[in-house]
Design an enzyme around this catalytic site. Structure first.
Site, short mmCIF file in Angstrom:
data_model
loop_
_atom_site.label_atom_id
_atom_site.label_comp_id
_atom_site.label_asym_id
_atom_site.label_seq_id
_atom_site.Cartn_x
_atom_site.Cartn_y
_atom_site.Cartn_z
N CYS A 101 0.73 11.79 3.57
CA CYS A 101 1.25 12.81 4.41
C CYS A 101 1.85 14.13 4.02
CB CYS A 101 2.28 12.19 5.59
SG CYS A 101 1.68 11.03 6.51
N ILE A 102 1.82 14.19 2.75
CA ILE A 102 2.63 15.35 2.09
C ILE A 102 2.13 15.88 0.95
CG2 ILE A 102 5.03 15.01 3.01
CD1 ILE A 102 5.61 13.34 0.39
#
Lengths: 102, 159
Positions: A101-102
């Protein structure tokens, strides 16, 4: 599923990520880039080479890592591969979609 | 105009400065940009601390009033408890390649996330624009922020 890319039958996921890196070559990269309205320049290739090397070394990719790579900063990365840069760049590089997600 | 329900823009309002809320906000904004979705953050009330130069490096997670900490509330209130929990959490975050707040702001700004401070909250806390990070795109009223969010496919989120 199979898809015709640059005149070759390539196996891809529904989202268009290649599933067999051995099928990848530079003409395929050009064709996938064109589908995403991108014309690959030497700058794009420097980033794609970096991404492929990291992938081969099994280093997980993130926007933060790209920014610290010394190859490209985050701002330019978004300019080179507009919209979803990491997704688009990995797709062109012929490697699987990243799941972080990052 | 065709509208198939695609999310085109995320307008996120951050009203808290506890570390877990700040990270939730930043991850959502960064995640939007990674998918080609526009993102803007409106920092209001305590959320302003996340863009305040002297405060953003010292944000804590909440150990009191947070049942998910799984510690008695009275223990959570002991001196040093917040700092301890915060440093433990920061260590875990570094392990999963999560940047600290300041670096995260740099990443967001470079990724094209617009960062806005709330005018009313700034007046209330007596903050000046110079107190806030240089990546800030401006100081807005609520009305300005809504105007920023106009268009099909915009979603608003309050944290």
């Amino acid at each position: 599923m199979d898809k015709m890319i640059a005149g070759k039958t390539i196996s891809v996921t529904e989202e268009g990520f290649m599933t067999d890196f051995t099928q990848w070559d530079k003409t395929i990269a050009d064709a996938i880039a064109a589908e995403n309205s991108i014309t690959l320049t030497s700058r794009h290739w420097e980033v794609l080479d970096y991404i492929q090397t990291e992938y081969k070394n099994e280093v997980p990719l993130s926007i933060r890592k790209i920014g610290k790579s010394g190859v490209v900063d985050i701002k330019e990365f978004y300019q080179l591969f507009p919209m979803a840069p990491l997704k688009t760049a990995t797709k062109i590089a012929g490697i699987p979609k990243k799941v972080s997600c990052i | 105009m065709e509208d198939n329900g695609t999310i085109k823009k995320m307008m996120i309002i951050l009203s808290k400065a506890t570390l877990e809320n700040v990270y939730a906000c930043f991850v959502l904004a960064n995640g939007a940009r990674m998918e080609g979705i526009e993102a803007e953050i409106f920092f209001t009330f305590f959320g302003l601390e996340a863009v305040h130069n002297k405060k953003l490096d010292h944000l804590h997670i909440a150990t009191v009033g947070n049942p998910a900490m799984h510690m008695p509330t009275m223990l959570g209130g002991l001196p040093g408890m917040e700092a301890l929990a915060t440093s433990m959490m920061k260590k875990e975050m570094e392990k999963i390649d999560m940047p600290d707040v300041r670096e995260f702001i740099e990443i967001l700004s470079a990724s094209g996330v617009k960062l806005w401070a709330c005018k009313l909250a700034m007046d209330m806390f007596h903050y000046k624009k110079e107190d806030l990070i240089e990546e800030l795109d401006g100081v807005l009223t609520v009305g300005d922020f809504y105007k920023q969010g106009s268009g099909v496919g915009t979603h608003m989120l309050f944290i």
